[in-house]
Design a protein around this motif. Structure first.
Motif, PDB file in Angstrom:
ATOM      1  N   LYS A 204       5.704  31.527  58.686  1.00 50.04           N
ATOM      2  CA  LYS A 204       6.327  32.765  59.065  1.00 50.04           C
ATOM      3  C   LYS A 204       5.494  33.956  58.932  1.00 50.04           C
ATOM      4  CE  LYS A 204      11.155  31.633  58.169  1.00 50.04           C
ATOM      5  NZ  LYS A 204      11.214  30.392  57.560  1.00 50.04           N
ATOM      6  N   SER A 205       4.636  33.819  57.736  1.00 51.22           N
ATOM      7  CA  SER A 205       3.897  35.022  57.679  1.00 51.22           C
ATOM      8  C   SER A 205       2.725  35.143  58.733  1.00 51.22           C
ATOM      9  CB  SER A 205       3.022  34.851  56.357  1.00 51.22           C
ATOM     10  OG  SER A 205       3.972  35.108  55.305  1.00 51.22           O
ATOM     11  N   GLY A 206       2.029  33.806  58.930  1.00 49.36           N
ATOM     12  CA  GLY A 206       1.243  33.873  60.177  1.00 49.36           C
ATOM     13  C   GLY A 206       1.726  34.186  61.462  1.00 49.36           C
ATOM     14  N   VAL A 207       3.046  33.727  61.761  1.00 51.26           N
ATOM     15  CA  VAL A 207       3.509  34.386  63.024  1.00 51.26           C
ATOM     16  C   VAL A 207       3.819  35.811  62.976  1.00 51.26           C
ATOM     17  CG1 VAL A 207       5.675  34.248  64.586  1.00 51.26           C
ATOM     18  CG2 VAL A 207       4.764  31.915  63.774  1.00 51.26           C
ATOM     19  N   CYS A 208       4.430  36.127  62.051  1.00 53.41           N
ATOM     20  CA  CYS A 208       4.338  37.818  61.922  1.00 53.41           C
ATOM     21  C   CYS A 208       3.088  38.678  62.167  1.00 53.41           C
ATOM     22  CB  CYS A 208       5.078  38.239  60.859  1.00 53.41           C
ATOM     23  SG  CYS A 208       7.002  37.740  60.704  1.00 53.41           S
ATOM     24  N   ALA A 209       2.151  38.190  61.470  1.00 56.59           N
ATOM     25  CA  ALA A 209       0.635  38.671  61.506  1.00 56.59           C
ATOM     26  C   ALA A 209       0.303  38.677  63.024  1.00 56.59           C
ATOM     27  CB  ALA A 209      -0.132  38.145  60.690  1.00 56.59           C
ATOM     28  N   ALA A 210       0.390  37.498  63.644  1.00 56.90           N
ATOM     29  CA  ALA A 210      -0.293  37.165  65.029  1.00 56.90           C
ATOM     30  C   ALA A 210       0.690  38.181  66.058  1.00 56.90           C
ATOM     31  CB  ALA A 210      -0.256  35.659  65.349  1.00 56.90           C
ATOM     32  N   LEU A 211       1.698  38.101  65.935  1.00 60.73           N
ATOM     33  CA  LEU A 211       2.577  38.982  66.929  1.00 60.73           C
ATOM     34  C   LEU A 211       2.875  40.428  66.515  1.00 60.73           C
ATOM     35  CD1 LEU A 211       5.309  35.978  67.380  1.00 60.73           C
ATOM     36  CD2 LEU A 211       3.354  36.907  68.967  1.00 60.73           C
ATOM     37  N   ARG A 212       2.465  40.714  65.314  1.00 60.28           N
ATOM     38  CA  ARG A 212       2.766  42.211  64.825  1.00 60.28           C
ATOM     39  C   ARG A 212       4.011  42.559  64.662  1.00 60.28           C
ATOM     40  NH1 ARG A 212      -2.014  45.449  68.342  1.00 60.28           N
ATOM     41  NH2 ARG A 212      -3.937  44.267  67.799  1.00 60.28           N
ATOM     42  N   TRP A 213       4.580  41.348  63.910  1.00 60.02           N
ATOM     43  CA  TRP A 213       6.247  41.742  63.691  1.00 60.02           C
ATOM     44  C   TRP A 213       6.617  42.323  62.406  1.00 60.02           C
ATOM     45  CZ3 TRP A 213       8.904  36.526  65.699  1.00 60.02           C
ATOM     46  CH2 TRP A 213       8.756  36.762  67.142  1.00 60.02           C
ATOM     47  N   GLY A 214       5.651  42.439  61.482  1.00 59.82           N
ATOM     48  CA  GLY A 214       5.752  43.128  60.031  1.00 59.82           C
ATOM     49  C   GLY A 214       5.718  41.949  59.276  1.00 59.82           C
ATOM     50  N   GLU A 215       6.893  42.060  58.503  1.00 61.69           N
ATOM     51  CA  GLU A 215       7.092  40.933  57.441  1.00 61.69           C
ATOM     52  C   GLU A 215       7.778  39.907  57.818  1.00 61.69           C
ATOM     53  OE1 GLU A 215       5.191  40.969  54.463  1.00 61.69           O
ATOM     54  OE2 GLU A 215       4.230  42.752  55.012  1.00 61.69           O
ATOM     55  N   PRO A 216       7.898  38.786  57.216  1.00 62.77           N
ATOM     56  CA  PRO A 216       8.870  37.487  57.690  1.00 62.77           C
ATOM     57  C   PRO A 216      10.303  37.952  57.790  1.00 62.77           C
ATOM     58  CG  PRO A 216       7.278  36.644  56.076  1.00 62.77           C
ATOM     59  CD  PRO A 216       6.964  38.200  56.021  1.00 62.77           C
ATOM     60  N   ALA A 217      10.795  39.112  56.815  1.00 61.72           N
ATOM     61  CA  ALA A 217      12.104  39.708  56.979  1.00 61.72           C
ATOM     62  C   ALA A 217      12.268  40.081  58.307  1.00 61.72           C
ATOM     63  CB  ALA A 217      12.582  40.595  55.847  1.00 61.72           C
ATOM     64  N   ASP A 218      11.316  41.133  58.743  1.00 59.96           N
ATOM     65  CA  ASP A 218      11.406  41.668  60.015  1.00 59.96           C
ATOM     66  C   ASP A 218      11.456  40.697  61.300  1.00 59.96           C
ATOM     67  OD1 ASP A 218      11.157  44.369  58.859  1.00 59.96           O
ATOM     68  OD2 ASP A 218       9.147  44.077  58.785  1.00 59.96           O
TER      69      ASP A 218
END
Length: 288
Positions: free
Chosen positions: A240-254
């Motif tokens: 989840k953290s890797g996905v959010c970083a790659a997509l610039r979604w913020g934190e996993p909660a976001d």
């Protein structure tokens, strides 16, 4: 020679303008008058609609209607029946054609899972059987898509918060023919630790199903969250953290709010997850 009175000329022009008419379009080429027809509106004859029959002067509210006639009730409680004629009534003083109201759709409606929605049924008392999922995101996704079905069947979904001691948790639950346990597992593929744990607890009253995705987010179709595909996350990195970083979604909660908030029905999910959940619901409800 007298000079024309300018004020008199102005008054004459005003009188001419006052009585002038614009006849453009009023007559056809052969000199006959063009008849302009004002379209008459159609009004649904809903119960309680007040209308007037101009021929008789009877004014009343609609109490019954079918494809041929309408029954009106006046303020004294008297009823009269009139045929449904084109332009045959006045509604708010304007000519109107009364038509029967459209019937409300009677076809069965579908829930988010695609099942026939049960209207007005109270939630069933919870069964002893349970469905376990790995985390709160899995539970939220099941509630969004299968919540209606689960309440009708009285099935409770509980997050396990991991699979560190699945065998011990199953023993503590104490499965039996009237107390079945269904378990939904992420990344259930041959050779994985999840597959080994599933085989260790499977039995006549325990069914483990799952999907091949690393995380339940990945079971949501990428197009639903506005991406072409889920990004590859290096081994050893929290998915989840890797996905959010790659997509610039913020934190996993976001990311969770974005992913779970985009799902509306089973059509937004990949087939392996849909099949796995349907199997579990059938399994835990088979005992009645």
């Amino acid at each position: 020679m007298s000079v024309p009175d300018s004020h008199a000329q102005a008054r004459y022009k005003d009188r001419v303008a006052l009585h002038a008419h614009d006849y453009r379009g009023a007559f056809a080429a052969d000199g006959t008058r063009n008849r302009v027809r004002t379209p008459i509106r159609e009004v649904p004859a809903a119960t309680g609609l007040v209308v007037e029959d101009p021929a008789s002067g009877f004014c009343g509210a609609v109490v019954r209607v079918d494809v041929r006639e309408v029954t009106l009730e006046d303020r004294h409680g008297r009823h009269r029946v009139f045929p449904l004629r084109a332009g045959g009534f006045l509604v708010e003083g304007a000519p109107a054609t009364l038509v029967p109201p459209r019937a409300a759709p009677t076809g069965a409606t579908r829930s988010a899972s695609g099942s026939v929605r049960v209207q007005g049924a109270p939630a069933r008392i919870a069964r002893a059987s349970r469905i376990w999922v790995e985390g709160i995101h899995d539970a939220a996704l099941l509630e969004t898509v299968w919540g209606h079905d689960l309440r009708v069947e009285g099935v409770v979904v509980e997050p396990m918060h991991g699979m560190d001691d699945l065998a011990g948790a199953v023993r503590e639950f104490g499965p039996s023919p009237g107390r079945r346990l269904g378990i939904l597992v992420d990344h259930l593929v041959d050779g994985s630790k999840e597959m080994r744990a599933a085989r260790a607890v499977a039995g006549p009253d325990v069914l483990v199903t799952g999907h091949p995705y690393v995380d339940v987010w990945q079971a949501v179709k990428p197009s639903v969250v506005g991406i072409a595909e889920w990004p590859a996350v290096p081994r050893g990195t929290d998915w989840k953290s890797g996905v959010c970083a790659a997509l610039r979604w913020g934190e996993p909660a976001d990311g969770a709010r974005r992913v779970l908030g985009a799902v509306r029905s089973f059509r937004d999910l990949e087939a392996p997850l849909i099949g796995a959940v349907e199997q579990l619901i059938d399994f835990v409800t088979a005992a009645g």
